[in-house]
Design a protein around this motif. Structure first.
Motif, PDB file in Angstrom:
ATOM      1  N   ILE A 259     -22.446  11.091 -64.404  1.00 46.05           N
ATOM      2  CA  ILE A 259     -22.525   9.651 -64.139  1.00 46.05           C
ATOM      3  C   ILE A 259     -21.689   8.880 -65.161  1.00 46.05           C
ATOM      4  O   ILE A 259     -20.879   8.018 -64.802  1.00 46.05           O
ATOM      5  CB  ILE A 259     -23.996   9.167 -64.176  1.00 46.05           C
ATOM      6  CG1 ILE A 259     -24.743   9.660 -62.939  1.00 46.05           C
ATOM      7  CG2 ILE A 259     -24.074   7.637 -64.278  1.00 46.05           C
ATOM      8  CD1 ILE A 259     -26.236   9.407 -62.963  1.00 46.05           C
ATOM      9  N   ALA A 260     -21.884   9.220 -66.441  1.00 45.59           N
ATOM     10  CA  ALA A 260     -21.168   8.486 -67.502  1.00 45.59           C
ATOM     11  C   ALA A 260     -19.659   8.594 -67.289  1.00 45.59           C
ATOM     12  O   ALA A 260     -18.931   7.599 -67.368  1.00 45.59           O
ATOM     13  CB  ALA A 260     -21.564   9.036 -68.870  1.00 45.59           C
ATOM     14  N   PHE A 261     -19.186   9.800 -67.004  1.00 41.91           N
ATOM     15  CA  PHE A 261     -17.745  10.006 -66.827  1.00 41.91           C
ATOM     16  C   PHE A 261     -17.215   9.202 -65.646  1.00 41.91           C
ATOM     17  O   PHE A 261     -16.091   8.690 -65.678  1.00 41.91           O
ATOM     18  CB  PHE A 261     -17.450  11.498 -66.647  1.00 41.91           C
ATOM     19  CG  PHE A 261     -16.007  11.852 -66.833  1.00 41.91           C
ATOM     20  CD1 PHE A 261     -15.475  11.998 -68.106  1.00 41.91           C
ATOM     21  CD2 PHE A 261     -15.160  12.013 -65.738  1.00 41.91           C
ATOM     22  CE1 PHE A 261     -14.129  12.294 -68.288  1.00 41.91           C
ATOM     23  CE2 PHE A 261     -13.818  12.315 -65.913  1.00 41.91           C
ATOM     24  CZ  PHE A 261     -13.305  12.461 -67.184  1.00 41.91           C
ATOM     25  N   SER A 262     -18.075   9.053 -64.622  1.00 42.25           N
ATOM     26  CA  SER A 262     -17.632   8.319 -63.426  1.00 42.25           C
ATOM     27  C   SER A 262     -17.515   6.814 -63.688  1.00 42.25           C
ATOM     28  O   SER A 262     -16.914   6.092 -62.899  1.00 42.25           O
ATOM     29  CB  SER A 262     -18.605   8.559 -62.269  1.00 42.25           C
ATOM     30  OG  SER A 262     -19.745   7.737 -62.407  1.00 42.25           O
ATOM     31  N   LEU A 263     -18.119   6.338 -64.779  1.00 41.67           N
ATOM     32  CA  LEU A 263     -18.083   4.895 -65.072  1.00 41.67           C
ATOM     33  C   LEU A 263     -16.826   4.500 -65.847  1.00 41.67           C
ATOM     34  O   LEU A 263     -16.603   3.323 -66.125  1.00 41.67           O
ATOM     35  CB  LEU A 263     -19.339   4.495 -65.861  1.00 41.67           C
ATOM     36  CG  LEU A 263     -20.666   4.702 -65.108  1.00 41.67           C
ATOM     37  CD1 LEU A 263     -21.854   4.414 -66.024  1.00 41.67           C
ATOM     38  CD2 LEU A 263     -20.733   3.815 -63.860  1.00 41.67           C
ATOM     39  N   ILE A 264     -16.020   5.501 -66.201  1.00 39.99           N
ATOM     40  CA  ILE A 264     -14.767   5.218 -66.917  1.00 39.99           C
ATOM     41  C   ILE A 264     -13.761   4.614 -65.939  1.00 39.99           C
ATOM     42  O   ILE A 264     -13.546   5.154 -64.855  1.00 39.99           O
ATOM     43  CB  ILE A 264     -14.189   6.529 -67.518  1.00 39.99           C
ATOM     44  CG1 ILE A 264     -15.114   7.050 -68.619  1.00 39.99           C
ATOM     45  CG2 ILE A 264     -12.780   6.310 -68.052  1.00 39.99           C
ATOM     46  CD1 ILE A 264     -14.725   8.429 -69.114  1.00 39.99           C
ATOM     47  N   SER A 285      -8.446  14.735 -65.656  1.00 38.87           N
ATOM     48  CA  SER A 285      -7.220  13.953 -65.483  1.00 38.87           C
ATOM     49  C   SER A 285      -7.483  12.479 -65.182  1.00 38.87           C
ATOM     50  O   SER A 285      -6.547  11.670 -65.238  1.00 38.87           O
ATOM     51  CB  SER A 285      -6.346  14.565 -64.381  1.00 38.87           C
ATOM     52  OG  SER A 285      -5.884  15.816 -64.826  1.00 38.87           O
ATOM     53  N   ASN A 286      -8.748  12.133 -64.888  1.00 37.72           N
ATOM     54  CA  ASN A 286      -9.061  10.697 -64.786  1.00 37.72           C
ATOM     55  C   ASN A 286      -8.689   9.981 -66.077  1.00 37.72           C
ATOM     56  O   ASN A 286      -8.263   8.823 -66.061  1.00 37.72           O
ATOM     57  CB  ASN A 286     -10.558  10.486 -64.511  1.00 37.72           C
ATOM     58  CG  ASN A 286     -10.912  10.733 -63.066  1.00 37.72           C
ATOM     59  OD1 ASN A 286     -10.098  11.262 -62.314  1.00 37.72           O
ATOM     60  ND2 ASN A 286     -12.125  10.389 -62.681  1.00 37.72           N
ATOM     61  N   LEU A 287      -8.847  10.683 -67.208  1.00 38.02           N
ATOM     62  CA  LEU A 287      -8.509  10.074 -68.504  1.00 38.02           C
ATOM     63  C   LEU A 287      -7.025   9.736 -68.552  1.00 38.02           C
ATOM     64  O   LEU A 287      -6.622   8.699 -69.078  1.00 38.02           O
ATOM     65  CB  LEU A 287      -8.875  11.014 -69.658  1.00 38.02           C
ATOM     66  CG  LEU A 287     -10.348  11.391 -69.782  1.00 38.02           C
ATOM     67  CD1 LEU A 287     -10.546  12.367 -70.937  1.00 38.02           C
ATOM     68  CD2 LEU A 287     -11.203  10.152 -69.986  1.00 38.02           C
ATOM     69  N   THR A 293     -10.214   6.763 -73.002  1.00 35.60           N
ATOM     70  CA  THR A 293     -10.531   7.478 -74.244  1.00 35.60           C
ATOM     71  C   THR A 293     -11.959   8.008 -74.201  1.00 35.60           C
ATOM     72  O   THR A 293     -12.864   7.288 -73.783  1.00 35.60           O
ATOM     73  CB  THR A 293     -10.423   6.510 -75.450  1.00 35.60           C
ATOM     74  OG1 THR A 293      -9.144   5.881 -75.408  1.00 35.60           O
ATOM     75  CG2 THR A 293     -10.593   7.229 -76.774  1.00 35.60           C
ATOM     76  N   VAL A 294     -12.138   9.246 -74.638  1.00 36.96           N
ATOM     77  CA  VAL A 294     -13.485   9.783 -74.815  1.00 36.96           C
ATOM     78  C   VAL A 294     -13.633  10.255 -76.252  1.00 36.96           C
ATOM     79  O   VAL A 294     -12.777  10.967 -76.766  1.00 36.96           O
ATOM     80  CB  VAL A 294     -13.785  10.958 -73.855  1.00 36.96           C
ATOM     81  CG1 VAL A 294     -15.190  11.507 -74.109  1.00 36.96           C
ATOM     82  CG2 VAL A 294     -13.664  10.524 -72.409  1.00 36.96           C
ATOM     83  N   HIS A 295     -14.715   9.810 -76.903  1.00 37.55           N
ATOM     84  CA  HIS A 295     -15.020  10.249 -78.260  1.00 37.55           C
ATOM     85  C   HIS A 295     -16.284  11.081 -78.270  1.00 37.55           C
ATOM     86  O   HIS A 295     -17.195  10.836 -77.483  1.00 37.55           O
ATOM     87  CB  HIS A 295     -15.317   9.047 -79.166  1.00 37.55           C
ATOM     88  CG  HIS A 295     -14.146   8.181 -79.477  1.00 37.55           C
ATOM     89  ND1 HIS A 295     -13.122   8.591 -80.278  1.00 37.55           N
ATOM     90  CD2 HIS A 295     -13.852   6.913 -79.094  1.00 37.55           C
ATOM     91  CE1 HIS A 295     -12.245   7.592 -80.389  1.00 37.55           C
ATOM     92  NE2 HIS A 295     -12.651   6.576 -79.674  1.00 37.55           N
TER      93      HIS A 295
END
Ligand SMILES: [Zn+2]
Ligand SMILES: [Zn+2]
Length: 353
Positions: A259-264, A285-287, A293-295
């Motif tokens: 879910i969190a990744f989908s909110l990027i 590859s969404n990034l 950015t993901v930390h």
């Protein structure tokens, strides 16, 4: 003075902790002995107790890494701490390596974590490096034992907001509104961000609506796409663009990570706060496509604690509605309740009760 502590040891995974005596050595020059007044029980303790995660120190090991108490003995350079009430940070950095010197002591390779690298605070006393100890100011109306959660849950939340670079006017999604997630919501709100809390429990969401969440989403039974649509509708309502979006994953489950990744979105920032040993499938590859950015984040450097303590003193981060104090001898019952997801507040164990 020779102290014999009472301590609750993890002797083998998947078995109850065992109460034993632990002789406390005279502290070395850089160490202090803290009489434990309260120690918060964290999911990490459960991970160790159930064998999902192996502590760095061989078993038997005293667990517990969220301690508050009084310094009763200290090495020569730290005698000024004797008699002081302190929070023992969950991550105790060496203070001298390159990472410590660049302000990233929370990632210090020589760090000591109580209940992981050294004996922890499910005990009447604990021996720790003295330098990172945080002297508490007067705590006002707040029960001093509740400050144990500052050692990990609150300070980790604060450090996560720093990693994300949260500033006034940002939009923060916090996935998982219990424990560290609840404090992340409060910390983001204290920084002037609009916070959307996501969780599966209505009671947690309504509590967070009183403590910093501007909107909530109950994700129970919804697929990732439905959650994302609901979230982006709320974001549009607030008029905040994706580049001001900060996403915090605090539940540590594959489903919540998804879910969190989908909110990027475009130029968003995500911080991974929760832990799971499980893997998750995401389209990395969404990034790339979003220039996002993901930390990761781990603990909190000691020099950040005064800021956290200030927010608590100013009432911008509340502890009391999120904490309860129980006798330390009930530790196994508390771990069982945690396994059954039956706890609504973070439990602080007091060995003196
Ligand atoms: Zn913890
Ligand atoms: Zn270091």
């Amino acid at each position: 003075m020779t102290i014999t502590a009472k301590a609750w040891f993890l002797v083998e995974p998947k078995a109850p902790l065992v109460e034993r005596e632990l002789p406390i050595p005279v502290p070395g020059p850089g160490e202090a002995v803290v009489e434990v007044w309260g120690n918060g029980v964290c999911h990490t303790d459960l991970g160790f107790a159930d064998g999902g995660v192996r502590p760095n120190h061989p078993l038997p090991l005293v667990l517990g890494h969220e301690a508050v108490g009084r310094v009763v003995e200290a090495g020569d350079a730290f005698v000024h701490l004797v008699g002081k009430t302190v929070v023992v940070p969950a991550v105790l950095p060496c203070g001298e390596c390159a990472l410590c010197k660049m302000g990233r002591g929370n990632a210090c390779p020589k760090q000591k974590m109580p209940g992981n690298d050294i004996h922890g605070a499910f005990a009447t006393h604990i021996v720790v490096p003295a330098r990172p100890l945080q002297v508490l100011p007067t705590t006002g109306d707040v029960d001093v034992r509740m400050y144990s959660v500052v050692a990990d849950a609150v300070s980790t939340a604060w450090q996560a907001t720093r990693r994300a670079g949260v500033s006034e006017g940002d939009l923060c999604y916090v996935v998982g509104a219990g424990g560290v997630g609840g404090f992340t919501i409060q910390a983001c709100a204290a920084l002037g961000a609009k916070v959307i809390a996501l969780d599966v429990a209505d009671e947690r969401l309504s509590l967070m609506a009183k403590h910093g969440a501007a909107a909530t989403i109950n994700t129970r039974g919804k697929d990732v796409k439905a959650v994302r649509e609901e979230a982006s509708k709320l974001a549009k309502g607030f008029g905040i663009d994706t580049w001001r979006t900060r996403v915090f994953e605090c539940a540590g489950l594959p489903a919540t990570q998804e879910i969190a990744f989908s909110l990027i979105g475009r130029c968003s920032t995500m911080v991974q706060v929760g832990f799971t040993p499980e893997r998750v499938t995401v389209r990395l590859s969404n990034l790339m496509a979003f220039d996002a950015t993901v930390h990761g984040t781990w603990g909190c450097p000691p020099e950040q604690y005064p800021e956290v303590l200030k927010l608590i003193a100013e009432g911008k981060i509340a502890l009391a509605p999120f904490c309860e104090v129980r006798p330390m001898r009930e530790v196994n019952a508390v771990l069982d309740a945690m396994r059954a997801h039956a706890l609504t507040r973070r439990v602080t164990l007091d060995p003196r009760l």
